[in-house]
Design a protein around this motif. Structure first.
Motif, short mmCIF file in Angstrom:
data_model
loop_
_atom_site.label_atom_id
_atom_site.label_comp_id
_atom_site.label_asym_id
_atom_site.label_seq_id
_atom_site.Cartn_x
_atom_site.Cartn_y
_atom_site.Cartn_z
N ASP A 158 10.18 9.81 -0.87
CA ASP A 158 11.12 9.02 -0.48
C ASP A 158 10.84 8.40 1.17
O ASP A 158 11.27 7.37 1.22
N ALA A 159 10.14 9.04 2.05
CA ALA A 159 9.85 8.50 3.32
C ALA A 159 8.98 7.45 3.34
O ALA A 159 9.02 6.23 3.92
N LEU A 160 7.99 7.58 2.33
CA LEU A 160 7.15 6.29 2.00
C LEU A 160 7.71 4.98 1.55
O LEU A 160 7.42 3.82 2.31
N LEU A 161 8.76 5.26 0.72
CA LEU A 161 9.49 4.18 0.08
C LEU A 161 10.32 3.42 1.17
O LEU A 161 10.28 2.32 1.28
N GLU A 212 0.80 -1.08 -0.06
CA GLU A 212 -0.07 -0.06 0.03
C GLU A 212 0.74 1.20 0.04
O GLU A 212 0.59 2.22 -0.70
N MET A 213 1.83 1.19 0.70
CA MET A 213 2.90 2.35 0.71
C MET A 213 3.37 2.59 -0.59
O MET A 213 3.64 3.70 -0.82
N ARG A 214 3.84 1.41 -1.10
CA ARG A 214 4.45 1.76 -2.37
C ARG A 214 3.54 2.09 -3.34
O ARG A 214 4.01 3.06 -4.50
N GLU A 215 2.39 1.84 -3.56
CA GLU A 215 1.46 2.35 -4.11
C GLU A 215 1.12 3.82 -4.18
O GLU A 215 0.80 4.60 -5.20
N ALA A 245 2.02 7.40 -6.85
CA ALA A 245 1.01 8.33 -7.36
C ALA A 245 1.67 9.99 -6.97
O ALA A 245 1.07 10.60 -7.04
N MET A 246 2.63 9.64 -5.95
CA MET A 246 3.13 11.09 -5.53
C MET A 246 4.28 11.63 -6.50
O MET A 246 5.02 10.90 -7.27
N PRO A 247 4.53 12.92 -6.35
CA PRO A 247 5.60 13.50 -7.33
C PRO A 247 6.88 13.26 -6.36
O PRO A 247 6.84 12.89 -5.18
N GLU A 248 8.14 13.51 -6.93
CA GLU A 248 9.41 13.09 -6.45
C GLU A 248 9.44 14.14 -5.03
O GLU A 248 9.04 15.24 -5.43
#
Length: 66
Positions: free
Chosen positions: A38-41, A23-26, A30-33
């Motif tokens: 980076d925190a979610l990844l 879910e975090m990767r998805e 959808a977010m801009p760089e």
């Protein structure tokens, strides 16, 4: 004395962590760089690592992680 409410988990810890990482990767896709992406990844990688370590610790034959 108050009693804790207990919940019966349907999924294993490893399954919940893997689902959370997906879910975090998805959401990150959808977010801009930027810092938030980076925190979610990073949190997704940590959840994956936690799932693998949990599987390793629960195994009957402890072997070093690969």
């Amino acid at each position: 004395m108050l009693q804790r409410r207990r919940f019966k988990q349907i999924q294993s810890r490893e399954e919940r962590l893997a689902e959370q990482a997906l879910e975090m990767r998805e959401r990150a896709g959808a977010m801009p760089e930027g810092v938030e992406k980076d925190a979610l990844l990073k949190r997704a990688r940590q959840a994956d690592t936690a799932a693998h370590m949990s599987e390793w610790l629960a195994s009957r034959t402890l072997q070093p992680p690969q």
